[in-house]
Design an enzyme around this catalytic site. Sequence first.
Site, PDB file in Angstrom:
ATOM      1  N   TYR A  23      -5.007 -19.640 -11.728  1.00 26.25           N
ATOM      2  CA  TYR A  23      -4.749 -19.965 -10.622  1.00 26.25           C
ATOM      3  C   TYR A  23      -3.115 -20.478 -10.194  1.00 26.25           C
ATOM      4  CZ  TYR A  23      -4.923 -24.976 -11.759  1.00 26.25           C
ATOM      5  OH  TYR A  23      -4.585 -26.341 -12.233  1.00 26.25           O
ATOM      6  N   CYS A  24      -2.586 -20.532  -9.110  1.00 26.78           N
ATOM      7  CA  CYS A  24      -1.119 -20.916  -8.917  1.00 26.78           C
ATOM      8  C   CYS A  24      -1.617 -21.588  -7.577  1.00 26.78           C
ATOM      9  CB  CYS A  24      -0.284 -19.826  -8.689  1.00 26.78           C
ATOM     10  SG  CYS A  24      -0.843 -18.683  -7.372  1.00 26.78           S
ATOM     11  N   ARG A  25      -0.529 -21.991  -6.598  1.00 26.92           N
ATOM     12  CA  ARG A  25      -0.476 -22.643  -5.535  1.00 26.92           C
ATOM     13  C   ARG A  25      -1.452 -21.885  -4.583  1.00 26.92           C
ATOM     14  NH1 ARG A  25       1.779 -26.983  -2.837  1.00 26.92           N
ATOM     15  NH2 ARG A  25       2.653 -26.364  -0.811  1.00 26.92           N
TER      16      ARG A  25
END
Length: 176
Positions: free
Chosen positions: A65-67
């Site tokens: 995941y990221c932002r």
Amino acid sequence: MVGQVKKISPSDLFERMKADNFVLIDIRSVQEYQEEYLRGSKNIPIEEFGSYDFSKDYNKAAIFYCRRGRRTSQAADFLNKYPFKEVLILEGGIMAWKAKNLSTVKSTKSPIDLMRQVQIIAGGLVSIGAILGFFVNSNYIAISGFVGVGLLLAGISGVCGLARVLRLMPWNKSIN
């Protein structure tokens, strides 16, 4: 190579976190991770993947995941090259997770994001150069020009000199 990278919703990940055998990997920068992250995740910035040894986790599903999900979606083909049991991307990233009122771990000691610091200083210098150039002496416009060239070179090269200097400042020591 594993099959196709799939997306997982925040709700499905929340349910899966209760019992499943997986590794949760935050691909954002160290500073972003220090500010807020999902409990149980480990931070491996995408630019460090080439030097990180994932082999101990290959028997597990890997959830990245990221932002907002853009960086992980853009890196899907790259992520798929690792022979995890399964490769998943958190749909919408940590922002979608928070939108579902799911909890995160937050730091109250983390400094302002490095790129925001660059934007604040660059914007301030451009404004000061323009104001001084208009009201005091037109030579002060050179300040704005200098900052503009610096931003242009940073955009072209991918290396921001101001960010490198700011990283050395005492309030940013936790991100080194």
